[in-house]
Design a protein around this motif. Structure first.
Motif, PDB file in Angstrom:
ATOM      1  N   LEU A   1       0.836  -1.208   0.000  1.00  0.00           N
ATOM      2  CA  LEU A   1       0.000   0.000   0.000  1.00  0.00           C
ATOM      3  C   LEU A   1       0.867   1.253   0.000  1.00  0.00           C
ATOM      4  O   LEU A   1       0.601   2.210  -0.748  1.00  0.00           O
ATOM      5  CB  LEU A   1      -0.926   0.009   1.220  1.00  0.00           C
ATOM      6  N   MET A   2       1.883   1.241   0.838  1.00  0.00           N
ATOM      7  CA  MET A   2       2.785   2.392   0.906  1.00  0.00           C
ATOM      8  C   MET A   2       3.539   2.563  -0.409  1.00  0.00           C
ATOM      9  O   MET A   2       3.735   3.695  -0.873  1.00  0.00           O
ATOM     10  CB  MET A   2       3.760   2.232   2.071  1.00  0.00           C
ATOM     11  N   ALA A   3       3.947   1.455  -1.007  1.00  0.00           N
ATOM     12  CA  ALA A   3       4.656   1.521  -2.291  1.00  0.00           C
ATOM     13  C   ALA A   3       3.757   2.130  -3.373  1.00  0.00           C
ATOM     14  O   ALA A   3       4.223   2.938  -4.188  1.00  0.00           O
ATOM     15  CB  ALA A   3       5.133   0.126  -2.698  1.00  0.00           C
ATOM     16  N   GLU A   4       2.457   1.761  -3.371  1.00  0.00           N
ATOM     17  CA  GLU A   4       1.503   2.345  -4.329  1.00  0.00           C
ATOM     18  C   GLU A   4       1.422   3.857  -4.159  1.00  0.00           C
ATOM     19  O   GLU A   4       1.457   4.609  -5.133  1.00  0.00           O
ATOM     20  CB  GLU A   4       0.093   1.790  -4.099  1.00  0.00           C
ATOM     21  N   LEU A   5       1.269   4.283  -2.911  1.00  0.00           N
ATOM     22  CA  LEU A   5       1.122   5.713  -2.640  1.00  0.00           C
ATOM     23  C   LEU A   5       2.403   6.477  -2.941  1.00  0.00           C
ATOM     24  O   LEU A   5       2.360   7.622  -3.409  1.00  0.00           O
ATOM     25  CB  LEU A   5       0.677   5.922  -1.187  1.00  0.00           C
ATOM     26  N   GLU A   6       3.526   5.844  -2.699  1.00  0.00           N
ATOM     27  CA  GLU A   6       4.803   6.485  -3.012  1.00  0.00           C
ATOM     28  C   GLU A   6       5.000   6.559  -4.526  1.00  0.00           C
ATOM     29  O   GLU A   6       5.426   7.598  -5.045  1.00  0.00           O
ATOM     30  CB  GLU A   6       5.949   5.721  -2.347  1.00  0.00           C
ATOM     31  N   ALA A   7       4.657   5.492  -5.245  1.00  0.00           N
ATOM     32  CA  ALA A   7       4.776   5.486  -6.707  1.00  0.00           C
ATOM     33  C   ALA A   7       3.880   6.550  -7.337  1.00  0.00           C
ATOM     34  O   ALA A   7       4.224   7.134  -8.369  1.00  0.00           O
ATOM     35  CB  ALA A   7       4.438   4.107  -7.259  1.00  0.00           C
ATOM     36  N   ALA A   8       2.737   6.802  -6.711  1.00  0.00           N
ATOM     37  CA  ALA A   8       1.812   7.831  -7.201  1.00  0.00           C
ATOM     38  C   ALA A   8       2.237   9.231  -6.767  1.00  0.00           C
ATOM     39  O   ALA A   8       1.557  10.212  -7.051  1.00  0.00           O
ATOM     40  CB  ALA A   8       0.397   7.543  -6.707  1.00  0.00           C
ATOM     41  N   ARG A   9       3.350   9.301  -6.052  1.00  0.00           N
ATOM     42  CA  ARG A   9       3.915  10.563  -5.553  1.00  0.00           C
ATOM     43  C   ARG A   9       2.958  11.296  -4.610  1.00  0.00           C
ATOM     44  O   ARG A   9       2.874  12.524  -4.611  1.00  0.00           O
ATOM     45  CB  ARG A   9       4.338  11.458  -6.700  1.00  0.00           C
ATOM     46  N   LEU A  10       2.253  10.497  -3.794  1.00  0.00           N
ATOM     47  CA  LEU A  10       1.343  11.069  -2.815  1.00  0.00           C
ATOM     48  C   LEU A  10       1.986  11.157  -1.440  1.00  0.00           C
ATOM     49  O   LEU A  10       1.579  11.961  -0.615  1.00  0.00           O
ATOM     50  CB  LEU A  10       0.055  10.247  -2.736  1.00  0.00           C
ATOM     51  N   LEU A  11       2.972  10.312  -1.202  1.00  0.00           N
ATOM     52  CA  LEU A  11       3.718  10.377   0.047  1.00  0.00           C
ATOM     53  C   LEU A  11       5.159   9.986  -0.220  1.00  0.00           C
ATOM     54  O   LEU A  11       5.491   9.446  -1.274  1.00  0.00           O
ATOM     55  CB  LEU A  11       3.095   9.486   1.134  1.00  0.00           C
ATOM     56  N   GLU A  12       5.991  10.323   0.754  1.00  0.00           N
ATOM     57  CA  GLU A  12       7.385   9.890   0.674  1.00  0.00           C
ATOM     58  C   GLU A  12       7.762   9.224   1.980  1.00  0.00           C
ATOM     59  O   GLU A  12       7.272   9.587   3.050  1.00  0.00           O
ATOM     60  CB  GLU A  12       8.319  11.061   0.354  1.00  0.00           C
ATOM     61  N   ARG A  13       8.595   8.202   1.841  1.00  0.00           N
ATOM     62  CA  ARG A  13       9.080   7.463   3.007  1.00  0.00           C
ATOM     63  C   ARG A  13      10.561   7.775   3.154  1.00  0.00           C
ATOM     64  O   ARG A  13      11.341   7.585   2.225  1.00  0.00           O
ATOM     65  CB  ARG A  13       8.866   5.968   2.824  1.00  0.00           C
ATOM     66  N   ILE A  14      10.918   8.252   4.323  1.00  0.00           N
ATOM     67  CA  ILE A  14      12.298   8.654   4.581  1.00  0.00           C
ATOM     68  C   ILE A  14      12.846   7.797   5.717  1.00  0.00           C
ATOM     69  O   ILE A  14      12.262   7.776   6.809  1.00  0.00           O
ATOM     70  CB  ILE A  14      12.374  10.154   4.948  1.00  0.00           C
ATOM     71  N   PRO A  15      13.951   7.094   5.468  1.00  0.00           N
ATOM     72  CA  PRO A  15      14.549   6.272   6.536  1.00  0.00           C
ATOM     73  C   PRO A  15      14.960   7.150   7.717  1.00  0.00           C
ATOM     74  O   PRO A  15      15.478   8.249   7.544  1.00  0.00           O
ATOM     75  CB  PRO A  15      15.769   5.642   5.879  1.00  0.00           C
ATOM     76  N   ASP A  16      14.696   6.645   8.916  1.00  0.00           N
ATOM     77  CA  ASP A  16      15.061   7.338  10.140  1.00  0.00           C
ATOM     78  C   ASP A  16      16.581   7.290  10.280  1.00  0.00           C
ATOM     79  O   ASP A  16      17.187   6.228  10.142  1.00  0.00           O
ATOM     80  CB  ASP A  16      14.384   6.648  11.332  1.00  0.00           C
ATOM     81  N   GLU A  17      17.202   8.433  10.532  1.00  0.00           N
ATOM     82  CA  GLU A  17      18.664   8.481  10.625  1.00  0.00           C
ATOM     83  C   GLU A  17      19.186   7.678  11.814  1.00  0.00           C
ATOM     84  O   GLU A  17      20.260   7.093  11.741  1.00  0.00           O
ATOM     85  CB  GLU A  17      19.144   9.926  10.687  1.00  0.00           C
TER      86      GLU A  17
END
Length: 158
Positions: A91-107
């Motif tokens: 689900l997250m991959a779909e939303l990211e591919a649609a450029r609706l959200l971005e996932r940023i790794p926690d430092e």
């Protein structure tokens, strides 16, 4: 009971209204039966309200939680919404591919991923929220403001 839909057709049409000569007292007094009927009618009208957005309820839910909780972890969204971990990643991959959200790794913890809406995600969510609010107004138009509040209060108690 009926409520007008987008096409001026009933949104909520119970069996007793459709077939007035058929007795359904037992079913009509079952909360589960009524909730199921209402759920079906709501989802049908919801789908009509979302035509053209390409958005499904779970996607809108994810965007809404991410919008209200910038930087929230992907797993927290899943837990809050009751979405299985195995289903969250696609689900997250779909939303990211649609450029609706971005996932940023926690430092601090590279296994953890923080979620943020993009500008496109914010615009999409705003459009969906407006459609959803219009859908809710249509579906609940026979209730007073006080009755709507009571309905939500009672549903939240279940």
């Amino acid at each position: 009971m009926s409520v007008t839909s987008l096409e001026n057709k009933p949104v909520l049409q119970f069996l007793d209204d459709q077939s007035p000569n058929v007795r359904t007292e037992f079913l009509n007094n079952l909360a589960g039966y009524r909730l199921r009927q209402i759920s079906n009618a709501f989802m049908s009208d919801f789908a009509a309200a979302m035509v053209g957005t390409g958005m499904r309820p779970v996607q809108i839910s994810i965007l809404s939680v991410a919008d209200e909780n910038p930087g929230i972890r992907q797993g927290e969204i899943g837990r809050a919404l009751g979405v299985a971990r195995a289903n969250m990643a696609p689900l997250m991959a779909e939303l990211e591919a649609a450029r609706l959200l971005e996932r940023i790794p926690d430092e601090a913890d590279r296994r953890a991923v923080s979620v943020y809406l993009t500008k496109n995600g914010q615009a999409t969510l705003k459009n969906c929220k407006a459609r959803i609010m219009a859908h809710e107004r249509r579906a609940l138009e026979r209730l007073t403001d006080s009755e709507r509040k009571t309905l939500l209060r009672l549903l939240n108690k279940i």
